[in-house]
Design an enzyme around this catalytic site. Structure first.
Site: not given
Length: 421
Positions: A325, A409, A343, A174, A314, A348
């Site tokens: 985060e 990931f 998002k 991502c 993010h 996403h």
């Protein structure tokens, strides 16, 4: 192992500023930059049920509005491209027009292309696998391999734009779209290219990918209210909503842009890339890699934490990511920048999301306007204290410097710093 002296990067003053001179986007909020920006600033979720997912446990995603690929690309070209590649080429054309660049007049050998994707041509994979099961190998397209290669979006953008310099794909899950911008910056600062077409693309709102993400426990299960499902940093968040998108940024050295009379929308001032090396899918619980990436981007940009007015987080709407985060932002940026996660509106888009959010951060810098986080009704009290989330409506504020975060990931972390020209 013998000790060695730590690597010292070149002094920031020796590197040219990198200008963002053009943007192109297709997202669930719209088919171009202007409509996407309006939709993100409006703060309304684009999530909705999808006929393609009928019968699945999760049947909703954030989808790009309908468009005529044949009209935009030509019938033959549209037919041989996976949707993710179609999006990249269309976005690149918008970005070049925005930058006032014409491939018919440039030295294509000095133009590079870097396009990130996290999953790739999943629509083509699933369609062709179904044909094989139902009718055997005779029904499999001879275009299968050219359509599904991870480098195909970069190659097709290069073909469409007569870009004959380096062209390559980045794959950091991502963070792929953000990594593409890091590599593009390096191609410019090293002198290998004069222009780089860079960004990310992803279109995998497909039964197989949605099912896999559901089985992983990553997706929101609010099938009764999809529009309320993506809620970054909210106490009631339960997972992300899958989306699709493409975003392309045109990068040049600032003196070159100035020489042709093109004012940058913003400057890509610094980059920080790290890896957690902790877990295949989960971030380090203390956010060590994230914090290091933020600090590295600040140092690279010659900015202090106090200089940052805005963070495009993010912010996936998952329990763990948002908490880690948030703590990283509090630790490294204690001066309280305005935080948003787009998002909430767009979902996403995996490998495209880093480029989409970089483009939106550029627009925040340019317009001195920070979009809200959709569905953030009650920031999670476990970490919300002392954090300045933008909710309900856009916040008008001068944004001289901003960060955008992308995590993927595999522990990939990329932070980009943008500043006003």
């Amino acid at each position: 192992m013998t000790a060695t002296a730590p690597h010292r990067p070149p002094a920031r003053g020796t590197l040219p500023d990198i200008a963002v001179t053009g943007l192109g986007m297709l997202t669930p909020a719209g088919l171009d930059v202007a409509s996407t920006w309006d939709g993100v600033c409006d703060g309304k979720s684009t999530a909705a049920t999808s006929d393609q997912l009928a019968g699945l446990t999760i049947d909703f995603v954030c989808s790009i509005p309908p468009f005529d690929a044949a009209a935009l690309l030509g019938r033959r070209t549209a037919h041989r491209l996976d949707r993710s590649t179609q999006l990249a080429v269309i976005a690149a054309k918008e970005a070049l027009a925005d930058a006032d660049l014409d491939p018919r007049t440039w030295d294509g050998a000095r133009v590079g292309v870097v396009i990130g994707c996290g999953v790739g041509a999943s629509r083509t994979w699933e369609t062709q696998a179904q044909r094989l099961r139902e009718g055997g190998s005779r029904l499999v397209s001879p275009l299968l391999l050219p359509m599904i290669g991870p480098s195909t979006p970069a190659g097709e953008v290069a073909l469409a734009c007569d870009a004959r310099g380096p062209s390559l794909a980045t794959a950091t899950a991502c963070a792929s779209g953000a990594t593409a911008l890091v590599i593009a910056r390096d191609l410019l600062t090293s002198g290998q290219c004069d222009v780089v077409i860079a960004g990310g693309t992803e279109s995998c709102n497909t039964p197989l990918i949605v099912s896999g993400l559901y089985q992983l426990g990553a997706l929101s299960t609010r099938c009764d209210d999809p529009a309320a499902a993506s809620r970054p940093f909210d106490h009631a968040r339960d997972g992300f909503v899958l989306g699709e998108a493409a975003a392309i940024l045109i990068l040049e050295r600032a003196p070159d842009a100035d020489a042709r009379g093109q004012r940058p929308r913003a400057l890509l001032a610094g980059c920080g890339s790290t890896t957690d090396a902790y877990h295949p899918t989960a971030p380090h619980p203390e956010g060590r890699g994230i914090q290091h990436a933020i600090r590295t981007a600040l140092t690279d940009a010659d900015l202090s934490p106090q200089d940052i007015a805005h963070v495009n987080a993010h912010g996936t709407s998952t329990r763990l990511n948002d908490a880690v985060e948030a703590e990283a932002i509090r630790t490294v940026l204690p001066s309280g920048p305005h935080i948003t996660s787009t998002k909430g509106v767009l979902g996403h888009s995996l490998g495209a999301t880093g480029a989409v959010e970089a483009a939106l951060t550029v627009l925040a810098v340019q317009h001195s306007l920070i979009p809200p986080t959709a569905n953030l009704e009650r920031p999670d009290p476990a970490f919300a204290h002392d954090l300045n989330f933008v909710t309900k409506a856009p916040t008008s504020r001068r944004v001289d410097a901003a960060l955008t975060h992308s995590f993927g990931f595999g522990g990939h972390n990329v932070v980009l710093a943008f500043r006003a020209p």
